[in-house]
Write an enzyme that holds these catalytic residues in place. Structure first.
Site, PDB file in Angstrom:
ATOM      1  N   LYS B  74       0.826  -1.362  -0.052  1.00  0.00           N
ATOM      2  CA  LYS B  74      -0.024  -0.055   0.136  1.00  0.00           C
ATOM      3  C   LYS B  74       0.927   1.210   0.086  1.00  0.00           C
ATOM      4  O   LYS B  74       1.963   1.162   0.680  1.00  0.00           O
ATOM      5  CB  LYS B  74      -1.085  -0.021   1.237  1.00  0.00           C
ATOM      6  CG  LYS B  74      -2.235   1.115   1.260  1.00  0.00           C
ATOM      7  CD  LYS B  74      -2.856   0.749   2.430  1.00  0.00           C
ATOM      8  CE  LYS B  74      -4.226   1.994   2.351  1.00  0.00           C
ATOM      9  NZ  LYS B  74      -4.986   1.719   3.640  1.00  0.00           N
ATOM     10  N   SER B 149      -9.981   1.548   2.514  1.00  0.00           N
ATOM     11  CA  SER B 149      -9.124   2.476   1.618  1.00  0.00           C
ATOM     12  C   SER B 149      -7.978   1.683   0.858  1.00  0.00           C
ATOM     13  O   SER B 149      -7.391   2.129  -0.030  1.00  0.00           O
ATOM     14  CB  SER B 149      -8.376   3.527   2.614  1.00  0.00           C
ATOM     15  OG  SER B 149      -7.390   3.014   3.482  1.00  0.00           O
ATOM     16  N   SER B 173     -10.369  -0.764   6.653  1.00  0.00           N
ATOM     17  CA  SER B 173      -9.581  -0.554   5.272  1.00  0.00           C
ATOM     18  C   SER B 173      -8.863  -1.656   4.834  1.00  0.00           C
ATOM     19  O   SER B 173      -8.229  -1.696   3.524  1.00  0.00           O
ATOM     20  CB  SER B 173      -8.712   0.681   5.432  1.00  0.00           C
ATOM     21  OG  SER B 173      -9.441   1.824   5.238  1.00  0.00           O
TER      22      SER B 173
END
Lengths: 98, 472
Positions: B74, B149, B173
Site C-alpha cells: 500500500k 481504503s 480498510s
C-alpha cells in the site's frame, strides 16, 4: 446541538490552516452538519462514571536507553523539502524586519 | 500459485524467483491500464530483487519463508528512495529517507515487492475513489469499486498481480476491500505489527495487516511481519505465537457467536446475511457451538469513530504544512503559505475529516464530542470483554453489501461511512478481525464473512477462518 453556521466553518478552517474557497465552505457547512448530527447520537448516552479510552493498549511512557544513535540522513531529508538552505528548511519570513 | 507454493518451489530450486516475478509483472502490464490498482510498478527493482533471491539459492543459502514471493505494498508504507504518495498531491514526488519495518521484514524473508498500490487519500475512504491519481476498479467487475481504503492492495491480489499484499486498517480498510474483491484480509491486534514507516492517519486505530488469496498464506505473511519493534513505542512485546502451525487445527469445541448489533439494522443485503448464517451452520457442523450475543454499545461504534478518527487525523496531518515534504504553494507569510499549500494539496475527503476533527477538538466542543466518544470507546471495550468471557470468537458480515458501483456513494459521505459499520468496533477495541470470502451475492459479486477475536486472539481467529474457507 445548535446548527453549524458558515462562520463556524470559516473559524474551523482557520484553525486547521486550510484556505478554503467559498464553494468549499458552503459544501462543508451542509455536509459537516449531517455528519455531526450522526455523531451526536452518542451525546445522549449516560457516561458520567465511565473513564475515557485514548489508546487501546495499557502502555505508558515507553522509553529507550539514552544513547546517541544515527539519525535520518540530513541531506536526503532536506533534498525532499520544497526549499532548503545551509542545512536547514527554508520558509517565508516569520518575524517582521527590525 | 499460492505464496506458500511459490516459496517452496523457489527454496527447493524447482522455480526461479525471476520467472515468478516476470509472470506476475506480465499480469500487471495486461490489467492495470483498466484497474489502476498501482501508483507505481517497481519492474526493475522487482527483477533485481528476484535475481538476488535466485543468487542466494544458487549459493546454497535459504532466502527465507517468502522466497521469491511477489508482494504489493500500500502506498502509505515508506520505501526509502521510492516515491510514497498516500495517493495525495501533497506528497507527490516525495521519497522517504527510510523504509517501514514491515517492508524491511518482508524483504528479509525473501519477498519481492512489485508495486506500490493505490488507496483513498491518506487511507480516508471506503472505495479507493478518493485518490488524487484516479479510482481503482474491482477486478471482479470493473464497473464497481474495490472497497477501500486499501483498494489497490485488495485488487492487486484479486487480479493476480501478487499472491500477497500489505494494507492498513483504521476502521476496516483491509477487511472491507478484501470482502468486496473476494480475497482474505486481516486486521491484526493493535500493537502486534510495527507501524514504523506507516504514514499515520489515526494513531490509536491504525494497524498494518496482510491480504492473501488463502487463509494459510495470510498466516504465513502475518508470521513474518508480527513482533516487537523498538522503533514503534506502541508495538507490543508479547511474544507472537506462530500461526502457520495452528491454522489447520479445526474448530472442535470452540464457542462462537453472531453479534446481534452487526447483523441487524438497515442496509444489509439479504444475501450477505444468508452467507453469515451459512457460515455459522458450517462451523457448527465442524464441531463448534454457535450462539447469538449482544454487544450493545457496538451500535455506537460508527458515531464514536467519526469523532475519534478525524480528531486524530487533524492532528497527524498538521505536519503537511509545505515546509518539510512535497508540495508548497507560495504565500507572503508562513500562515498563508501553510493554508494555501494544504488547500491545494489535500482532496475533499481529507479536508472534510480535518475540518471534522478540528471542530471536535475545538474549545467548547471538546468534551461533548471527543470526550464523549472516548468514553463510548470504553463502553465498547467493556461490552466486548463481556462477550469474550463466554465466546472464543465472534462472527458478522464484513460489509453490509457487496461491491457498489463507482460513484454510487461519492456525493453522500455518511452513506460511504456506513459501509464500515461492521468493521469499526474492532479498531476501537484494539482487537483482531479478518474477512474470509464466503459465496457471492448480487451480480455474482463476492461476500466476506468477518471473524472477530479478542486482543492476541489470532490463533483461534485463523482456525475459524480456515474452516470457513474450506466450507465456502
Amino acid at each position: 446541538m445548535s446548527r453549524l453556521t458558515r462562520a463556524d466553518v470559516e473559524h474551523v478552517a482557520q484553525l486547521a490552516r486550510l484556505a478554503l474557497t467559498d464553494d468549499e465552505i458552503e459544501h462543508f457547512t451542509a455536509q459537516l452538519e449531517v455528519i455531526l448530527e450522526h455523531a451526536a447520537q452518542i451525546a445522549a448516552l449516560d457516561t458520567h462514571d465511565v473513564p475515557p479510552t485514548a489508546h487501546p493498549l495499557p502502555v505508558v511512557n515507553v522509553l529507550r536507553a539514552d544513547e546517541v544513535r544515527p539519525s535520518l540522513p540530513r541531506d536526503e531529508v532536506l533534498a525532499m523539502a520544497p526549499a532548503s538552505e545551509d542545512g536547514r528548511f527554508r520558509v517565508p519570513r516569520i518575524l517582521d524586519a527590525p | 500459485m499460492t505464496a506458500l507454493d511459490i516459496a517452496a518451489a523457489v527454496r527447493g530450486g524447482t522455480r526461479s524467483a525471476r520467472e515468478v516475478v516476470d509472470e506476475h509483472l506480465a499480469v500487471v502490464a495486461a490489467r492495470d491500464g483498466e484497474l489502476n490498482a498501482c501508483n507505481l510498478v517497481m519492474d526493475d527493482a522487482a527483477r533485481a530483487e528476484a535475481d538476488a533471491v535466485d543468487a542466494a539459492v544458487a549459493r546454497g543459502e535459504d532466502p527465507g519463508p517468502l522466497a521469491g514471493v511477489p508482494i504489493a505494498l500500500k502506498d502509505n508504507l515508506c520505501t526509502r528512495g521510492v516515491p510514497t504518495t498516500c495517493s495525495s498531491k501533497i506528497l507527490e514526488g516525495w521519497q522517504p529517507p527510510y523504509t517501514a519495518t514491515v517492508v524491511e521484514r518482508v524483504l528479509a524473508a525473501g519477498a519481492v515487492p512489485v508495486a506500490k498500490t493505490n488507496l483513498d487519500e491518506f487511507a480516508m475512504g471506503s472505495s479507493t475513489e478518493n485518490s488524487a491519481f484516479g479510482a481503482t476498479r474491482n477486478p471482479r467487475d470493473p464497473s464497481r469499486v474495490p472497497g477501500g481504503s486499501s483498494g489497490g492492495s485488495a485488487a492487486a491480489v484479486a487480479a493476480g498481480y501478487a499472491p500477497l499484499a500489505l494494507g492498513s486498517d483504521t476502521g476496516g480498510s483491509i477487511r472491507q476491500p478484501a470482502a468486496l474483491c473476494g480475497v482474505v484480509g486481516v486486521k491484526p491486534t493493535y500493537g502486534l505489527v510495527s507501524r514504523y514507516g506507516l504514514i499515520a492517519f489515526a494513531s490509536s486505530l491504525d494497524q498494518i495487516g496482510p491480504f492473501a488469496t488463502t487463509v494459510t498464506d495470510a498466516a504465513l505473511l502475518l508470521d513474518v511481519i508480527a513482533g516487537h519493534d523498538p522503533m514503534d513505542s506502541t508495538s507490543t512485546d508479547a511474544p507472537h505465537e506462530p500461526l502457520l502451525p495452528v491454522v489447520d487445527r479445526g474448530v472442535e469445541g470452540l464457542r462462537i457467536a453472531l453479534v446481534d448489533e452487526l447483523v441487524e439494522g438497515e442496509g444489509f443485503q439479504p444475501e450477505v446475511l444468508d452467507a453469515v448464517d451459512r457460515a455459522a451452520r458450517a462451523l457448527e457442523k465442524a464441531g463448534a457451538t454457535v450462539d447469538r450475543v449482544s454487544v450493545p454499545s457496538a451500535r455506537y461504534g460508527l458515531s464514536a469513530y467519526y469523532v475519534i478518527a478525524p480528531a486524530e487525523a487533524s492532528s497527524n496531518l498538521a505536519r503537511y504544512d509545505g515546509v518539510r515534504y512535497g508540495l508548497r504553494v507560495a504565500g507572503d507569510d508562513v500562515a498563508t503559505m501553510n493554508a494555501r499549500t494544504r488547500d491545494a494539496g489535500f482532496g475533499p475527503e481529507v479536508k472534510r475529516r480535518i475540518m471534522l476533527g478540528t471542530y471536535a477538538l475545538s474549545a467548547g466542543y471538546y468534551d461533548a464530542f471527543y470526550g464523549q466518544a472516548q468514553r463510548v470507546r470504553t463502553l465498547i471495550i467493556r461490552d466486548f470483554a463481556r462477550a469474550y468471557e463466554q465466546y472464543d470468537a465472534l462472527l458478522s458480515p464484513t460489509s453490509p453489501t457487496v461491491a457498489f458501483e463507482l460513484g454510487a456513494k461519492s456525493a453522500d459521505p455518511l452513506a460511504m461511512y456506513l459501509s464500515d459499520v461492521c468493521t469499526i468496533p474492532t479498531n476501537l477495541a484494539g482487537h483482531a478481525a479478518m474477512s474470509v470470502p464466503y459465496g457471492t451475492g448480487e451480480g455474482g459479486l463476492p461476500i466476506g464473512v468477518q471473524v472477530l477475536a479478542p486482543a492476541l486472539g489470532e490463533p483461534v481467529m485463523f482456525r475459524v477462518a480456515r474452516v470457513l474457507e474450506e466450507t465456502a
